[in-house]
Design a protein around this motif. Structure first.
Motif, PDB file in Angstrom:
ATOM      1  N   GLY A  15       0.777  -1.231   0.000  1.00  0.00           N
ATOM      2  CA  GLY A  15       0.000   0.000   0.000  1.00  0.00           C
ATOM      3  C   GLY A  15       0.808   1.280   0.000  1.00  0.00           C
ATOM      4  O   GLY A  15       0.228   2.368  -0.059  1.00  0.00           O
ATOM      5  N   LYS A  16       2.141   1.188   0.043  1.00  0.00           N
ATOM      6  CA  LYS A  16       2.993   2.380   0.064  1.00  0.00           C
ATOM      7  C   LYS A  16       3.802   2.462  -1.229  1.00  0.00           C
ATOM      8  O   LYS A  16       4.364   1.458  -1.681  1.00  0.00           O
ATOM      9  CB  LYS A  16       3.949   2.340   1.257  1.00  0.00           C
ATOM     10  N   LYS A  17       3.877   3.665  -1.791  1.00  0.00           N
ATOM     11  CA  LYS A  17       4.604   3.835  -3.044  1.00  0.00           C
ATOM     12  C   LYS A  17       6.103   3.720  -2.811  1.00  0.00           C
ATOM     13  O   LYS A  17       6.663   4.344  -1.902  1.00  0.00           O
ATOM     14  CB  LYS A  17       4.291   5.196  -3.668  1.00  0.00           C
ATOM     15  N   ILE A  18       6.760   2.898  -3.646  1.00  0.00           N
ATOM     16  CA  ILE A  18       8.211   2.759  -3.535  1.00  0.00           C
ATOM     17  C   ILE A  18       8.926   3.396  -4.725  1.00  0.00           C
ATOM     18  O   ILE A  18      10.147   3.546  -4.694  1.00  0.00           O
ATOM     19  CB  ILE A  18       8.635   1.283  -3.388  1.00  0.00           C
ATOM     20  N   GLY A  19       8.194   3.782  -5.767  1.00  0.00           N
ATOM     21  CA  GLY A  19       8.854   4.467  -6.871  1.00  0.00           C
ATOM     22  C   GLY A  19       8.062   4.412  -8.149  1.00  0.00           C
ATOM     23  O   GLY A  19       7.001   3.788  -8.237  1.00  0.00           O
ATOM     24  N   SER A  20       8.596   5.095  -9.169  1.00  0.00           N
ATOM     25  CA  SER A  20       8.000   5.089 -10.506  1.00  0.00           C
ATOM     26  C   SER A  20       9.115   5.047 -11.521  1.00  0.00           C
ATOM     27  O   SER A  20      10.283   5.315 -11.220  1.00  0.00           O
ATOM     28  CB  SER A  20       7.123   6.329 -10.710  1.00  0.00           C
ATOM     29  N   HIS A  21       8.749   4.710 -12.761  1.00  0.00           N
ATOM     30  CA  HIS A  21       9.768   4.538 -13.794  1.00  0.00           C
ATOM     31  C   HIS A  21       9.157   4.782 -15.160  1.00  0.00           C
ATOM     32  O   HIS A  21       7.984   4.459 -15.400  1.00  0.00           O
ATOM     33  CB  HIS A  21      10.344   3.120 -13.746  1.00  0.00           C
ATOM     34  N   LYS A  22       9.956   5.352 -16.066  1.00  0.00           N
ATOM     35  CA  LYS A  22       9.579   5.495 -17.466  1.00  0.00           C
ATOM     36  C   LYS A  22      10.595   4.779 -18.341  1.00  0.00           C
ATOM     37  O   LYS A  22      11.794   4.845 -18.081  1.00  0.00           O
ATOM     38  CB  LYS A  22       9.526   6.979 -17.865  1.00  0.00           C
ATOM     39  N   GLY A  23      10.107   4.151 -19.390  1.00  0.00           N
ATOM     40  CA  GLY A  23      10.969   3.417 -20.316  1.00  0.00           C
ATOM     41  C   GLY A  23      10.520   1.980 -20.382  1.00  0.00           C
ATOM     42  O   GLY A  23      10.480   1.292 -19.360  1.00  0.00           O
ATOM     43  N   GLY A  24      10.177   1.510 -21.595  1.00  0.00           N
ATOM     44  CA  GLY A  24       9.543   0.203 -21.710  1.00  0.00           C
ATOM     45  C   GLY A  24      10.466  -0.977 -21.860  1.00  0.00           C
ATOM     46  O   GLY A  24       9.995  -2.121 -21.898  1.00  0.00           O
ATOM     47  N   PHE A  25      11.806  -0.758 -21.930  1.00  0.00           N
ATOM     48  CA  PHE A  25      12.692  -1.861 -22.283  1.00  0.00           C
ATOM     49  C   PHE A  25      13.931  -1.979 -21.407  1.00  0.00           C
ATOM     50  O   PHE A  25      14.791  -2.814 -21.680  1.00  0.00           O
ATOM     51  CB  PHE A  25      13.123  -1.703 -23.746  1.00  0.00           C
ATOM     52  N   THR A  26      14.024  -1.156 -20.389  1.00  0.00           N
ATOM     53  CA  THR A  26      15.212  -1.170 -19.542  1.00  0.00           C
ATOM     54  C   THR A  26      14.873  -1.628 -18.129  1.00  0.00           C
ATOM     55  O   THR A  26      13.769  -1.390 -17.635  1.00  0.00           O
ATOM     56  CB  THR A  26      15.846   0.229 -19.472  1.00  0.00           C
ATOM     57  N   PRO A  27      15.823  -2.279 -17.443  1.00  0.00           N
ATOM     58  CA  PRO A  27      15.580  -2.753 -16.084  1.00  0.00           C
ATOM     59  C   PRO A  27      15.608  -1.609 -15.078  1.00  0.00           C
ATOM     60  O   PRO A  27      16.215  -0.562 -15.311  1.00  0.00           O
ATOM     61  CB  PRO A  27      16.744  -3.717 -15.840  1.00  0.00           C
ATOM     62  N   PHE A  28      14.958  -1.828 -13.946  1.00  0.00           N
ATOM     63  CA  PHE A  28      15.003  -0.860 -12.853  1.00  0.00           C
ATOM     64  C   PHE A  28      14.691  -1.578 -11.549  1.00  0.00           C
ATOM     65  O   PHE A  28      14.182  -2.700 -11.544  1.00  0.00           O
ATOM     66  CB  PHE A  28      14.030   0.302 -13.082  1.00  0.00           C
ATOM     67  N   GLN A  29      15.008  -0.916 -10.447  1.00  0.00           N
ATOM     68  CA  GLN A  29      14.830  -1.536  -9.133  1.00  0.00           C
ATOM     69  C   GLN A  29      14.569  -0.462  -8.093  1.00  0.00           C
ATOM     70  O   GLN A  29      14.854   0.716  -8.305  1.00  0.00           O
ATOM     71  CB  GLN A  29      16.100  -2.291  -8.742  1.00  0.00           C
ATOM     72  N   PHE A  30      14.023  -0.912  -6.967  1.00  0.00           N
ATOM     73  CA  PHE A  30      13.849  -0.037  -5.812  1.00  0.00           C
ATOM     74  C   PHE A  30      14.176  -0.834  -4.560  1.00  0.00           C
ATOM     75  O   PHE A  30      13.775  -2.001  -4.427  1.00  0.00           O
ATOM     76  CB  PHE A  30      12.417   0.494  -5.739  1.00  0.00           C
ATOM     77  N   GLU A  31      14.906  -0.196  -3.653  1.00  0.00           N
ATOM     78  CA  GLU A  31      15.224  -0.882  -2.403  1.00  0.00           C
ATOM     79  C   GLU A  31      13.996  -0.904  -1.505  1.00  0.00           C
ATOM     80  O   GLU A  31      13.307   0.117  -1.341  1.00  0.00           O
ATOM     81  CB  GLU A  31      16.387  -0.223  -1.685  1.00  0.00           C
ATOM     82  N   VAL A  32      13.736  -2.067  -0.921  1.00  0.00           N
ATOM     83  CA  VAL A  32      12.572  -2.226  -0.050  1.00  0.00           C
ATOM     84  C   VAL A  32      12.987  -2.733   1.330  1.00  0.00           C
ATOM     85  O   VAL A  32      12.151  -3.227   2.082  1.00  0.00           O
ATOM     86  CB  VAL A  32      11.520  -3.167  -0.689  1.00  0.00           C
ATOM     87  N   SER A  33      14.265  -2.615   1.654  1.00  0.00           N
ATOM     88  CA  SER A  33      14.714  -2.970   3.004  1.00  0.00           C
ATOM     89  C   SER A  33      13.954  -2.117   4.023  1.00  0.00           C
ATOM     90  O   SER A  33      13.839  -0.903   3.867  1.00  0.00           O
ATOM     91  CB  SER A  33      16.219  -2.705   3.149  1.00  0.00           C
ATOM     92  N   GLY A  34      13.420  -2.736   5.047  1.00  0.00           N
ATOM     93  CA  GLY A  34      12.651  -2.024   6.057  1.00  0.00           C
ATOM     94  C   GLY A  34      11.210  -1.778   5.669  1.00  0.00           C
ATOM     95  O   GLY A  34      10.420  -1.282   6.480  1.00  0.00           O
ATOM     96  N   LYS A  35      10.839  -2.113   4.425  1.00  0.00           N
ATOM     97  CA  LYS A  35       9.467  -1.921   3.966  1.00  0.00           C
ATOM     98  C   LYS A  35       8.731  -3.242   3.803  1.00  0.00           C
ATOM     99  O   LYS A  35       7.495  -3.274   3.785  1.00  0.00           O
ATOM    100  CB  LYS A  35       9.462  -1.160   2.637  1.00  0.00           C
ATOM    101  N   LEU A  36       9.480  -4.323   3.678  1.00  0.00           N
ATOM    102  CA  LEU A  36       8.872  -5.654   3.683  1.00  0.00           C
ATOM    103  C   LEU A  36       8.471  -6.030   5.104  1.00  0.00           C
ATOM    104  O   LEU A  36       9.039  -5.531   6.076  1.00  0.00           O
ATOM    105  CB  LEU A  36       9.862  -6.686   3.145  1.00  0.00           C
ATOM    106  N   ILE A  37       7.528  -6.918   5.210  1.00  0.00           N
ATOM    107  CA  ILE A  37       7.152  -7.450   6.514  1.00  0.00           C
ATOM    108  C   ILE A  37       7.325  -8.961   6.499  1.00  0.00           C
ATOM    109  O   ILE A  37       7.238  -9.602   5.444  1.00  0.00           O
ATOM    110  CB  ILE A  37       5.697  -7.067   6.883  1.00  0.00           C
ATOM    111  N   GLU A  38       7.613  -9.511   7.628  1.00  0.00           N
ATOM    112  CA  GLU A  38       7.767 -10.959   7.739  1.00  0.00           C
ATOM    113  C   GLU A  38       6.461 -11.646   7.358  1.00  0.00           C
ATOM    114  O   GLU A  38       5.386 -11.273   7.825  1.00  0.00           O
ATOM    115  CB  GLU A  38       8.150 -11.335   9.177  1.00  0.00           C
TER     116      GLU A  38
END
Length: 602
Positions: free
Chosen positions: A146-169
């Motif tokens: 339910g929380k936004k971690i990011g956005s991205h433009k570009g249909g063919f390239t890889p991308f990532q966002f760190e979610v350490s501390g945002k995941l739950i067990e």
């Protein structure tokens, strides 16, 4: 109080905008500990963006609460709570995969669609976590629990966002809003000759790393030097001053370095008795990079590529690039290539054709495709979707193009197969375009000086003379251009009368030529759409091109028929571009065998 609210809104807005181009992607994600998030995702079709915008067209995720969008994933509302969506009762789409080819009702759909997937994770608090997307077409907004971690433009390239501390067990959910609407100021722009496949088209993974880890590395031969391996290793994390070990066991190399305060090590290693990568012997060496807490394995080939006058030298020896152009599309089941098996099938067809080289048009292809090219011995022209008419004077458009170019080079810099970085295709000559494209060339050279730089240049015709003098060619390593004699201009039987006036003392690469044919439609060689017409175009094209001084390769258009909304003839096209040498059901047309025989002589 009101002032504080505006300040909060501003901070929220800026934090979201800053993710439009994500942080540097992790190199070689398949070598990492990861949890695949591929599979079946529930989806909601949302042409009005109801899940993202309120009735005033303001994004829910930029409000003070951030609540109200589909990303909240409400599925058990209270009896007095009005909720106008429910992922749990919606159908599913396969990821990776485009949405257009999975359901008939989505065939022509361009707009917004929401994906949702539940997943379970067991957390190690000593490690870091990243959500990594291989590609999403085109604009995406990503929400975790339910929380936004990011956005991205570009249909063919890889991308990532760190979610350490945002995941739950335990149980988590990921929601992705995807919008493949074509827009004039984007890359590519509104007008293309391929299908605008929307969706999460490549793999999604949850990557787990140590607190400090090997984020990036380059291990390649030095520019024009076959006796020196050079490169760098870059760490990411808190403890950046560490020992780093580089090993290439087969070359008896084991070097230990200490990274600087920024986590960087640069190296330069003399090598002897190295077996060079080539199409005839695609030798790959096992490379191991390790720190006390992390380890990455890769298979890397070593080769040099350069030009000398009108010649191309691979490992110091002249080479003719026997190629074909390829789209990232599987004609047999329609849609984007989804798996290694799909990609291996397509590249096996190129080997059967006699190719040693492929043009991966007109955008960054799947990383697996490049690794297979390494393995199978296929040199590669890699491209970004700066295609036809771009918003040349728009600074954000240029920034987008440069970002896609940079991410592609970052990802594939260790692939021996990549010998050419292309900055675009058939872009009209004018001053704003010349500046835009020249800047892209400069950017490539600043990132990688060991490969050639090309583009599909513009040509001019005057009678039977084809002139190549596009001033962008001054900055390129190749005189590379598209020409469609016998199809878009001229008659196939007149091709012998044409000559080429090429203003550059550089190797000539014909990046496209061809003609359309419906597989199984036979007639005389003057009948458009017949296999015989396409066959004659190839026969006469090859005779015409052989007369070019400095011809060093070609990638005819194209290996396989592919989907395109521009191609509407209901009898011969039916939304397929029929220039393929292989049909959409895998049948080889007559022209396939013409090119195959020609390549046997080169």
């Amino acid at each position: 109080m009101l002032k504080n609210k505006f300040l909060i809104l501003f901070v929220i807005f800026c934090s979201v905008c800053s993710n439009s181009y994500s942080q540097k992607t992790i190199q070689n994600i398949d070598a990492r500990t990861n949890l695949s998030l591929n599979g079946e995702w529930n989806y909601i079709l949302d042409p009005y963006k109801m899940g993202y915008l309120d009735y005033r067209q303001e994004p829910f995720d930029k409000s003070l609460t951030g609540k109200g969008g589909f990303y909240d994933n409400l599925n058990s509302p209270k009896k007095n709570e009005k909720v106008e969506y429910d992922f749990s009762h919606e159908p599913t789409l396969s990821v990776p995969g485009d949405w257009n080819s999975q359901y008939e009702r989505l065939l022509f759909y361009e707009g917004t669609l929401w994906y949702k997937r539940d997943f379970n994770v067991s957390l190690n608090n000593n490690n870091r976590y990243f959500i990594h997307f291989g590609a999403v077409n085109y604009e995406s907004h990503i929400y975790l629990n339910g929380k936004k971690i990011g956005s991205h433009k570009g249909g063919f390239t890889p991308f990532q966002f760190e979610v350490s501390g945002k995941l739950i067990e335990g149980n988590n959910f990921l929601v992705v809003m995807v919008d493949n609407s074509r827009k004039r100021d984007e890359i590519p722009t509104v007008n293309t000759d391929w299908w605008n496949y929307g969706g999460i088209t490549r793999e999604v993974n949850l990557i787990e790393t140590p607190k400090s880890f090997i984020n990036d590395y380059k291990v390649q031969l030095a520019k024009n030097d076959s006796k020196k391996v050079e490169g760098y290793v870059q760490l990411d994390g808190g403890n950046l001053s560490q020992s780093i070990t580089l090993e290439i066991p087969e070359l008896k190399i084991k070097k230990v370095y200490n990274s600087d305060k920024n986590g960087l090590v640069k190296f330069n290693i003399p090598v002897n008795d190295i077996t060079f990568w080539s199409p005839n012997n695609p030798k790959l060496y096992q490379v191991k990079i390790s720190t006390p807490n992390d380890e990455v394995l890769d298979k890397i080939g070593f080769r040099t590529i350069q030009t000398k006058g009108k010649d191309i030298l691979l490992n110091g020896k002249s080479v003719f690039l026997k190629g074909i152009s390829i789209h990232d599309e599987n004609p047999l089941i329609q849609g984007r290539l989804r798996s290694e098996a799909d990609m291996r099938m397509v590249l096996t067809w190129t080997k059967e054709l006699g190719c040693n080289y492929v043009r991966l048009a007109h955008y960054t292809h799947n990383e697996t495709m490049l690794r297979l090219a390494d393995e199978m011995g296929l040199m590669v022209w890699a491209e970004v979707p700066v295609y036809w008419t771009i918003s040349w004077s728009n600074k954000e458009t240029y920034k987008n193009a440069e970002n896609q170019l940079e991410v592609g080079i970052e990802r594939d810099k260790n692939r021996a197969s990549v010998i050419i970085w292309s900055v675009g295709n058939e872009t009209p000559v004018k001053e704003p375009r010349n500046i835009f494209m020249s800047n892209l060339v400069d950017k490539v050279r600043s990132l990688d000086n060991t490969r050639l730089v090309g583009a599909a240049l513009e040509v001019e015709r005057d009678g039977y003379t084809v002139t190549v003098e596009d001033q962008l060619g001054d900055k390129l390593d190749l005189a590379s251009f598209n020409e469609y004699g016998g199809w878009y201009w001229g008659n196939s039987k007149d091709l012998a009368n044409y000559s080429f006036d090429i203003k550059f003392n550089k190797p000539v690469i014909i990046s496209e030529f061809g003609a359309g044919a419906l597989a199984g439609f036979h007639a005389d060689d003057e009948t458009i759409w017949s296999e015989e017409y396409q066959e004659l175009v190839y026969i006469n094209q090859l005779k015409m091109l052989e007369k070019i001084d400095g011809l060093r390769g070609m990638t005819p258009w194209i290996l396989v028929d592919f989907k395109s909304p521009r191609r509407q003839n209901p009898v011969y096209q039916n939304f397929w571009n029929r220039k393929g040498l292989i049909s959409n059901n895998g049948v080889k047309k007559k022209a396939f065998f013409v090119l195959k025989e020609y390549y046997k002589t080169k």
